[in-house]
Design an enzyme around this catalytic site. Structure first.
Site, PDB file in Angstrom:
ATOM      1  N   ASP A  48      94.716   1.795 -71.755  1.00 36.41           N
ATOM      2  CA  ASP A  48      94.747   2.269 -70.372  1.00 36.41           C
ATOM      3  C   ASP A  48      93.351   2.180 -69.762  1.00 36.41           C
ATOM      4  O   ASP A  48      92.413   2.859 -70.201  1.00 36.41           O
ATOM      5  CB  ASP A  48      95.233   3.738 -70.329  1.00 36.41           C
ATOM      6  CG  ASP A  48      95.358   4.235 -68.901  1.00 36.41           C
ATOM      7  OD1 ASP A  48      96.359   3.894 -68.243  1.00 36.41           O
ATOM      8  OD2 ASP A  48      94.426   4.931 -68.439  1.00 36.41           O
ATOM      9  N   TYR A  53      86.741   3.188 -64.027  1.00 42.46           N
ATOM     10  CA  TYR A  53      86.100   3.614 -65.273  1.00 42.46           C
ATOM     11  C   TYR A  53      84.851   2.793 -65.564  1.00 42.46           C
ATOM     12  O   TYR A  53      84.059   3.158 -66.427  1.00 42.46           O
ATOM     13  CB  TYR A  53      87.078   3.520 -66.446  1.00 42.46           C
ATOM     14  CG  TYR A  53      88.346   4.327 -66.291  1.00 42.46           C
ATOM     15  CD1 TYR A  53      88.441   5.355 -65.363  1.00 42.46           C
ATOM     16  CD2 TYR A  53      89.456   4.056 -67.060  1.00 42.46           C
ATOM     17  CE1 TYR A  53      89.609   6.082 -65.208  1.00 42.46           C
ATOM     18  CE2 TYR A  53      90.641   4.784 -66.924  1.00 42.46           C
ATOM     19  CZ  TYR A  53      90.703   5.786 -65.986  1.00 42.46           C
ATOM     20  OH  TYR A  53      91.863   6.510 -65.824  1.00 42.46           O
ATOM     21  N   LYS A  78      93.961  -0.046 -63.163  1.00 43.08           N
ATOM     22  CA  LYS A  78      94.285   0.658 -61.919  1.00 43.08           C
ATOM     23  C   LYS A  78      93.359   0.189 -60.800  1.00 43.08           C
ATOM     24  O   LYS A  78      92.163  -0.019 -61.013  1.00 43.08           O
ATOM     25  CB  LYS A  78      94.128   2.163 -62.117  1.00 43.08           C
ATOM     26  CG  LYS A  78      94.865   2.717 -63.344  1.00 43.08           C
ATOM     27  CD  LYS A  78      94.675   4.215 -63.486  1.00 43.08           C
ATOM     28  CE  LYS A  78      95.109   4.670 -64.869  1.00 43.08           C
ATOM     29  NZ  LYS A  78      94.036   4.529 -65.877  1.00 43.08           N
ATOM     30  N   HIS A 106      95.492   3.726 -58.211  1.00 44.59           N
ATOM     31  CA  HIS A 106      94.916   4.864 -58.941  1.00 44.59           C
ATOM     32  C   HIS A 106      95.180   6.200 -58.251  1.00 44.59           C
ATOM     33  O   HIS A 106      95.361   7.210 -58.912  1.00 44.59           O
ATOM     34  CB  HIS A 106      93.405   4.665 -59.111  1.00 44.59           C
ATOM     35  CG  HIS A 106      92.856   5.375 -60.317  1.00 44.59           C
ATOM     36  ND1 HIS A 106      91.793   4.901 -61.053  1.00 44.59           N
ATOM     37  CD2 HIS A 106      93.250   6.511 -60.928  1.00 44.59           C
ATOM     38  CE1 HIS A 106      91.552   5.718 -62.058  1.00 44.59           C
ATOM     39  NE2 HIS A 106      92.406   6.725 -62.002  1.00 44.59           N
TER      40      HIS A 106
HETATM   41  N1  LIG Z   1      95.324   8.227 -63.694  1.00 45.30           N
HETATM   42  C1  LIG Z   1      94.381   9.155 -63.665  1.00 45.30           C
HETATM   43  O1  LIG Z   1      93.952   9.633 -62.600  1.00 45.30           O
HETATM   44  C2  LIG Z   1      93.837   9.678 -64.967  1.00 45.30           C
HETATM   45  C3  LIG Z   1      93.158  10.898 -65.029  1.00 45.30           C
HETATM   46  C4  LIG Z   1      92.709  11.342 -66.283  1.00 45.30           C
HETATM   47  C5  LIG Z   1      92.899  10.557 -67.414  1.00 45.30           C
HETATM   48  N2  LIG Z   1      93.514   9.360 -67.306  1.00 45.30           N
HETATM   49  C6  LIG Z   1      93.707   8.481 -68.475  1.00 45.30           C
HETATM   50  O2  LIG Z   1      94.228   9.281 -69.541  1.00 45.30           O
HETATM   51  C7  LIG Z   1      93.369   9.177 -70.666  1.00 45.30           C
HETATM   52  C8  LIG Z   1      93.460  10.419 -71.509  1.00 45.30           C
HETATM   53  O3  LIG Z   1      93.029  11.521 -70.731  1.00 45.30           O
HETATM   54  P1  LIG Z   1      92.409  12.778 -71.485  1.00 45.30           P
HETATM   55  O4  LIG Z   1      91.162  12.344 -72.179  1.00 45.30           O
HETATM   56  O5  LIG Z   1      92.370  13.903 -70.529  1.00 45.30           O
HETATM   57  O6  LIG Z   1      93.519  13.026 -72.607  1.00 45.30           O
HETATM   58  P2  LIG Z   1      93.786  14.250 -73.575  1.00 45.30           P
HETATM   59  O7  LIG Z   1      94.215  15.458 -72.843  1.00 45.30           O
HETATM   60  O8  LIG Z   1      94.676  13.680 -74.610  1.00 45.30           O
HETATM   61  O9  LIG Z   1      92.342  14.611 -74.198  1.00 45.30           O
HETATM   62  C9  LIG Z   1      91.699  13.710 -75.045  1.00 45.30           C
HETATM   63  C10 LIG Z   1      90.472  14.402 -75.638  1.00 45.30           C
HETATM   64  O10 LIG Z   1      90.923  15.382 -76.551  1.00 45.30           O
HETATM   65  C11 LIG Z   1      90.112  15.396 -77.704  1.00 45.30           C
HETATM   66  N3  LIG Z   1      91.046  15.410 -78.806  1.00 45.30           N
HETATM   67  C12 LIG Z   1      91.835  14.398 -79.190  1.00 45.30           C
HETATM   68  N4  LIG Z   1      92.616  14.804 -80.216  1.00 45.30           N
HETATM   69  C13 LIG Z   1      92.315  16.104 -80.435  1.00 45.30           C
HETATM   70  C14 LIG Z   1      92.781  17.082 -81.343  1.00 45.30           C
HETATM   71  N5  LIG Z   1      93.725  16.785 -82.244  1.00 45.30           N
HETATM   72  N6  LIG Z   1      92.260  18.307 -81.285  1.00 45.30           N
HETATM   73  C15 LIG Z   1      91.307  18.602 -80.376  1.00 45.30           C
HETATM   74  N7  LIG Z   1      90.820  17.722 -79.473  1.00 45.30           N
HETATM   75  C16 LIG Z   1      91.320  16.496 -79.532  1.00 45.30           C
HETATM   76  C17 LIG Z   1      89.234  14.177 -77.667  1.00 45.30           C
HETATM   77  O11 LIG Z   1      87.913  14.602 -77.560  1.00 45.30           O
HETATM   78  C18 LIG Z   1      89.617  13.436 -76.401  1.00 45.30           C
HETATM   79  O12 LIG Z   1      88.478  13.101 -75.651  1.00 45.30           O
HETATM   80  C19 LIG Z   1      92.001   8.882 -70.065  1.00 45.30           C
HETATM   81  O13 LIG Z   1      91.112   8.324 -70.995  1.00 45.30           O
HETATM   82  C20 LIG Z   1      92.370   7.916 -68.949  1.00 45.30           C
HETATM   83  O14 LIG Z   1      92.516   6.614 -69.482  1.00 45.30           O
HETATM   84  C21 LIG Z   1      94.012   8.891 -66.112  1.00 45.30           C
HETATM   85  O1  LIG Z   2      91.563   8.218 -64.098  1.00 44.78           O
HETATM   86  C1  LIG Z   2      90.597   9.143 -63.698  1.00 44.78           C
HETATM   87  C2  LIG Z   2      89.956   9.758 -64.891  1.00 44.78           C
HETATM   88  C3  LIG Z   2      88.653  10.342 -64.509  1.00 44.78           C
HETATM   89  C4  LIG Z   2      87.554  10.184 -65.249  1.00 44.78           C
HETATM   90  N1  LIG Z   2      86.542  10.852 -64.650  1.00 44.78           N
HETATM   91  C5  LIG Z   2      86.966  11.430 -63.517  1.00 44.78           C
HETATM   92  C6  LIG Z   2      86.310  12.178 -62.559  1.00 44.78           C
HETATM   93  C7  LIG Z   2      87.021  12.636 -61.471  1.00 44.78           C
HETATM   94  C8  LIG Z   2      88.379  12.320 -61.349  1.00 44.78           C
HETATM   95  C9  LIG Z   2      89.031  11.565 -62.310  1.00 44.78           C
HETATM   96  C10 LIG Z   2      88.305  11.126 -63.385  1.00 44.78           C
END
Ligand SMILES: NC(=O)c1ccc[n+]([C@@H]2O[C@H](COP(=O)([O-])OP(=O)(O)OC[C@H]3O[C@@H](n4cnc5c(N)ncnc54)[C@H](O)[C@@H]3O)[C@@H](O)[C@H]2O)c1
Ligand SMILES: OCCc1c[nH]c2ccccc12
Length: 279
Positions: A48, A53, A78, A106
Site C-alpha cells: 500500500d 508518502y 493513491k 487519497h
Molecule cells: N488512506 C489513508 O489516509 C491512510 C491513513 C493511515 C494509514 N494508511 C495506510 O495504512 C497503513 C497502516 O496504518 P497504521 O500504521 O496506522 O496501521 P496499524 O494500526 O496496523 O499500526 C501499525 C503499527 O503498529 C505497530 N505494531 C505492529 N504490530 C504490532 C503488535 N503486534 N503489537 C504492537 N504494535 C504493533 C507497528 O509499530 C506499526 O508501525 C499505513 O502504513 C498506510 O499505508 C492509509
Molecule cells: O495515508 C495517510 C497516512 C498518513 C501518514 N502521515 C500522515 C499525516 C497526516 C495525515 C495522514 C497521514
C-alpha cells in the site's frame, strides 16, 4: 502470490486480504529494505503506497532488486493532488511500473474544488487506458460516495478508511453503506487501540478473546477489522519481521472470531472515540 487469501473486488480483481502499509512508519522515509523484508520474508505481496508518502521510488527499487515479476505483486497507490492523471503518471514513473493494481483518490478534500464527479471521470479514463486495473477512493464519507455515484459509470471498488474499535461508532454506517453498494472497505490503523490508545476499554476484551483463540492481541484486532468490514481488506505495517509474520498468521492460521466476540469488541470500542487520522 503469497499464502494470504484474496478478496474479490466488484470489478473481479482479487486483492490479498492483508496489505503492507508504507504510509506511517515509512512516511517520507527510505522504504526499500522494509518492503524487501515484508515481501520476501513475511510474504506480504500487497503493498500500500501513496504519492503523499514520498517513498514510491524506494518501493519500486525494492521490487526491482528482488526481481519480482509484475504479476506477483499487488500495488496500491493513491492520488495526492487534484489531478489524478498527472499524479498517477508521476507514481508509475517512481514505482517503475506501467500500471498499478488499485488506484485511490487519497481524500475527497483533494478534489473538492475540481469536483468529485470530474475527478472520478478521470479515474475511469485512467482505468480504461490500462494505467490501473482497479479504481477506488480513500477517506470518502457517505455523502462523498453519493456525489461520486451520481456520475460514476464504474462503481469505486474500494474505500480505504480508518477502522478500529474506537472509530466504529462513527464508521459503522459508512461500512454498511459501502457494503450495500459493493464497495469493499480497506481498513487502515487497525492496531490503533494498541499502538495509539493503550489502556482503553477494548484492551481487556481483546486480551480475553486472544486467550480464547490462542492468538495475540494484534492478531485479534486484525481479524476483527476484517470481519467487522464484511470480509474487507486490512492494511497494517511493522518494521519487525516477526510482527509481520504474526500479522500474516492472523489471516492464515487464526480462526474467525465468533459473532459474539466481534460484537463484544465493537461494544467496548463504542465506549470511547479516538480518530487518529484526519482523512
Ligand atoms: N488512506 C489513508 O489516509 C491512510 C491513513 C493511515 C494509514 N494508511 C495506510 O495504512 C497503513 C497502516 O496504518 P497504521 O500504521 O496506522 O496501521 P496499524 O494500526 O496496523 O499500526 C501499525 C503499527 O503498529 C505497530 N505494531 C505492529 N504490530 C504490532 C503488535 N503486534 N503489537 C504492537 N504494535 C504493533 C507497528 O509499530 C506499526 O508501525 C499505513 O502504513 C498506510 O499505508 C492509509
Ligand atoms: O495515508 C495517510 C497516512 C498518513 C501518514 N502521515 C500522515 C499525516 C497526516 C495525515 C495522514 C497521514
Amino acid at each position: 502470490m503469497s499464502g494470504l487469501s484474496t478478496v474479490k473486488l466488484n470489478d473481479g480483481l482479487r486483492v490479498p486480504v492483508l496489505g503492507y502499509g508504507t504510509g506511517t512508519a515509512l512516511y517520507q522515509k527510505e522504504a526499500k529494505d522494509s518492503v524487501k523484508m515484508a515481501y520476501s520474508e513475511a510474504k506480504m505481496h500487497h503493498i500500500d503506497c501513496a504519492e503523499m508518502y514520498q517513498n514510491e521510488e524506494s518501493v519500486g527499487l525494492a521490487l526491482k532488486e528482488l526481481g519480482v515479476k509484475r504479476e506477483d505483486v499487488f500495488i496500491t497507490t493513491k492520488c495526492g493532488t487534484a489531478d489524478p492523471r498527472k499524479s498517477l503518471e508521476k507514481s508509475l514513473k517512481l514505482l517503475g511500473v506501467d500500471h498499478v493494481d488499485l488506484y485511490l483518490i487519497h481524500s475527497p478534500l483533494l478534489v473538492k474544488e475540481t469536483g468529485l464527479g470530474k475527478a472520478w471521470q478521470t479515474m475511469e479514463e485512467l482505468q480504461k487506458e490500462g494505467k490501473t486495473k482497479s479504481i477506488g477512493v480513500s477517506n470518502y464519507r457517505i455523502e462523498d460516495l453519493e456525489e461520486t455515484l451520481k456520475v460514476a459509470k464504474v462503481v469505486p471498488s474500494a474505500n480505504q478508511i480508518e477502522v478500529h474499535p474506537y472509530v466504529l461508532d462513527k464508521a459503522q454506517s459508512l461500512i454498511d453503506f459501502c457494503h450495500s453498494k459493493g464497495i469493499h472497505i480497506e481498513s487502515y490503523g487497525p492496531l490503533s487501540s494498541i499502538v495509539r490508545h493503550p489502556g482503553g476499554s477494548v484492551d481487556p476484551v481483546v486480551k480475553k478473546i486472544a486467550q480464547e483463540l490462542g492468538a495475540t492481541d494484534g492478531q485479534v484486532l486484525l481479524k476483527w477489522a476484517h470481519q467487522i468490514t464484511h470480509g474487507g481488506i486490512v492494511v497494517t505495517t511493522s518494521s519487525k519481521k516477526q510482527r509481520l509474520v504474526e500479522q500474516v498468521k492472523a489471516m492464515t492460521d487464526i480462526k474467525d472470531l465468533s459473532k459474539e466476540q466481534v460484537l463484544a469488541i465493537a461494544e467496548a470500542g463504542k465506549k470511547e472515540h479516538h480518530r487518529v487520522f484526519v482523512g
